[in-house]
Design a protein around this motif. Structure first.
Motif, short mmCIF file in Angstrom:
data_model
loop_
_atom_site.label_atom_id
_atom_site.label_comp_id
_atom_site.label_asym_id
_atom_site.label_seq_id
_atom_site.Cartn_x
_atom_site.Cartn_y
_atom_site.Cartn_z
N TYR A 73 0.02 14.52 -8.57
CA TYR A 73 0.43 13.47 -7.62
C TYR A 73 1.91 13.64 -7.32
O TYR A 73 2.75 13.63 -8.23
N SER A 74 2.26 13.77 -6.04
CA SER A 74 3.64 14.09 -5.66
C SER A 74 4.54 12.87 -5.50
O SER A 74 5.76 13.00 -5.39
N GLY A 75 3.97 11.66 -5.46
CA GLY A 75 4.79 10.46 -5.29
C GLY A 75 5.52 10.06 -6.58
O GLY A 75 5.22 10.57 -7.66
N LYS A 76 6.47 9.19 -6.44
CA LYS A 76 7.24 8.69 -7.58
C LYS A 76 6.66 7.37 -8.08
O LYS A 76 5.95 6.69 -7.35
N TYR A 77 7.01 7.02 -9.31
CA TYR A 77 6.58 5.74 -9.90
C TYR A 77 7.80 4.87 -10.18
O TYR A 77 8.80 5.35 -10.73
N HIS A 78 7.72 3.59 -9.79
CA HIS A 78 8.80 2.64 -10.02
C HIS A 78 8.26 1.41 -10.76
O HIS A 78 7.34 0.74 -10.28
N TYR A 79 8.81 1.15 -11.91
CA TYR A 79 8.42 -0.01 -12.73
C TYR A 79 9.31 -1.19 -12.37
O TYR A 79 10.54 -1.10 -12.45
N CYS A 80 8.70 -2.29 -11.97
CA CYS A 80 9.44 -3.51 -11.67
C CYS A 80 9.07 -4.61 -12.67
O CYS A 80 7.90 -4.71 -13.08
N TYR A 81 10.04 -5.40 -13.05
CA TYR A 81 9.79 -6.54 -13.94
C TYR A 81 9.79 -7.82 -13.12
O TYR A 81 10.71 -8.07 -12.33
N VAL A 297 -2.95 12.15 4.93
CA VAL A 297 -1.65 11.48 4.92
C VAL A 297 -1.00 11.68 3.55
O VAL A 297 -1.68 11.93 2.54
N ALA A 298 0.33 11.59 3.52
CA ALA A 298 1.06 11.77 2.27
C ALA A 298 0.78 10.62 1.31
O ALA A 298 0.63 9.47 1.73
N VAL A 299 0.70 10.95 0.02
CA VAL A 299 0.47 9.89 -0.98
C VAL A 299 1.71 9.00 -1.07
O VAL A 299 2.84 9.47 -0.89
#
Length: 483
Positions: A73-81, A297-299
């Motif tokens: 998977y080429s997308g990034k992961y962002h953790y939000c609180y 489409v892009a992930v």
């Protein structure tokens, strides 16, 4: 015949567990001697074990990293609180040690953001996802962030009017998201969530109000299910509908590059709790990638907003059994030295269950009991646990104190209970301590707040004067006289 409390627990559950252990017939939590804690600080007592916050954040990051690697998977992961789960400064400070982002819900949340920015805890690059129904002060505070150069302030549009309110409040260009009004599960009281915009209306809304608006850049589609992320036909069906919408919206909106799958990771509410987090994340990432690949489409980059999962398992409450009332031939009421309604409001408001264990006297015989709070309200009780829908505790003995602990109470209980304010029947709020580990692994504790006093409650009620308020009022009166 095995009739001791320790026998019951070991026969019913896989025990000891990661966070719970028994030493000298007394309960330890993450290596913390709870009996020693009671001897030092007394009971009732609330505590926050800060290292568990960082631990859960990094567990989730590892799960997503593993899933993205597995699925290429080429997308990034962002953790939000989600700040609404617990707004306390010590909680935010601990969470923000871990390179995360935050989600807000109201105007005053933005004041917390400004405070954190002033202290260098977050920067303009930190995503501030602004959810909730936005009016007046909330809109102005969001505009303040945008005007101040916070490039990653990202208000999520909840209704059709909010876009105009936001564009009227600032001349700057800014990013936005749109929240989907997901369908509720079949047994829910309503068909559709009151939050967000309906599936079929989002693309037309974009074409009419955003597509040709140079001030606004649509970056995110926000998807949240009220029941949380669970392996059910309902969840997967809603996710498929969300992905279909994302793909259709992406085709007309090239700037759209992020999918917020919300929050809702469950936390441990019983020693029998089981949930395969890695499996669920793998499946979610796989479904997103497959759907996008098939559509060409892009992930998207993935955002999550974990509140209870972040902070819930860091909290606990300790009570002493004051007295036992035998109300009939079957019901024994163990009365705690506090109130469930005031200290753990979710137990009566939504019938929520927490991990509950005796802290001492594990090597003694047990009995079936009900637990009652100190208020005169009939709803101030806790009477259901995971073993056979009953509570079993070491037998009450007047000359041998018995302490019990409720664990994983760190999310929402203080804010819902009105921390620092009036409490039902004027039962005082208990002492609250913060537990940390120093760099050498040694446990350190500090008092965050003392138990409420009669004077504090009487001042709120107007029976005694608040000296600071009196001084302010006298200054205002003098100013008015002079003018």
């Amino acid at each position: 015949m095995k009739t001791k409390y320790v026998d019951l627990i070991e026969q019913t559950y896989d025990f000891p567990q990661e966070e719970f252990a028994l030493k000298d017939n007394q309960l330890f939590f993450h290596g913390i001697d709870l009996q020693a804690l009671i001897h030092h600080y007394g009971a009732p007592l609330k505590f926050t074990y800060l290292p568990k916050i960082s631990d859960n954040i990094n567990r989730a990051k590892d799960w997503f990293s593993s899933a993205m690697k597995k699925n290429n998977y080429s997308g990034k992961y962002h953790y939000c609180y989600c700040t609404k789960s617990s707004h306390f400064k010590h909680v935010l400070n601990e969470a923000l040690k871990n390179d995360i982002h935050i989600e807000t819900s109201s105007a005053f949340d933005i004041d917390i953001v400004k405070h954190l920015k002033a202290e260098g805890k977050i920067t303009d690059d930190t995503f501030v996802i602004c959810n909730g129904f936005k009016r007046d002060q909330y809109v102005r505070n969001i505009a303040d962030l945008v005007n101040g150069g916070h490039s990653n302030c990202l208000p999520v549009i909840d209704n059709y009017e909010e876009l105009n309110l936001l564009t009227s409040a600032t001349d700057k260009k800014f990013k936005i998201g749109i929240r989907i009004a997901a369908e509720e599960e079949p047994k829910f009281e309503f068909y559709t969530s009151r939050l967000g915009i309906g599936y079929k209306n989002i693309v037309p809304f974009f074409n009419k109000n955003i597509k040709d608006n140079d001030q606004v850049e649509l970056k995110m589609l926000h998807f949240f299910i009220n029941t949380g992320i669970r392996d059910t036909a309902y969840y997967w069906n809603e996710l498929v509908k969300c992905l279909t919408l994302y793909i259709n919206l992406k085709k007309v909106c090239p700037t759209l590059d992020s999918l917020n799958i919300g929050g809702g990771f469950p936390i441990k509410n019983s020693l029998a709790f089981e949930y395969d987090y890695q499996y669920m994340i793998n499946e979610i990432i796989n479904q997103i990638k497959n759907a996008c690949d098939e559509a060409g489409v892009a992930v998207p980059h993935i955002f999550t907003e974990f509140g209870s999962f972040t902070v819930g398992e860091s909290g606990g409450a300790i009570y002493e059994i004051l007295y036992q009332k035998q109300q009939n031939d079957r019901e024994k009421w163990n009365m705690i030295n506090s109130s469930f309604i005031t200290t753990m409001p979710d137990t009566w408001a939504i019938n929520k269950r927490f991990v509950m264990l005796a802290i001492n006297r594990w090597n003694e015989e047990y009995e079936r009991v009900l637990l009652g709070g100190l208020t005169c309200d009939s709803d101030d009780y806790y009477n259901s646990e995971q073993h056979l829908n009953a509570i079993y505790l070491p037998k009450y003995k007047k000359d041998k104190p018995l302490y019990i602990g409720f664990f994983n109470t760190g999310a929402y209980q203080e804010t819902i209970g009105g921390y620092g304010g009036l409490q039902h029947c004027l039962i005082p709020q208990p002492k609250h301590i913060i537990i940390q580990r120093d760099p050498d692994g040694e446990i350190t504790t500090q008092v965050f707040s003392e138990q409420q006093t009669s004077q504090q409650l009487l001042s709120i009620l107007g029976y005694t004067e608040n000296k600071q308020e009196t001084l302010i009022n006298s200054v205002l009166a003098s100013t008015q006289t002079l003018s």
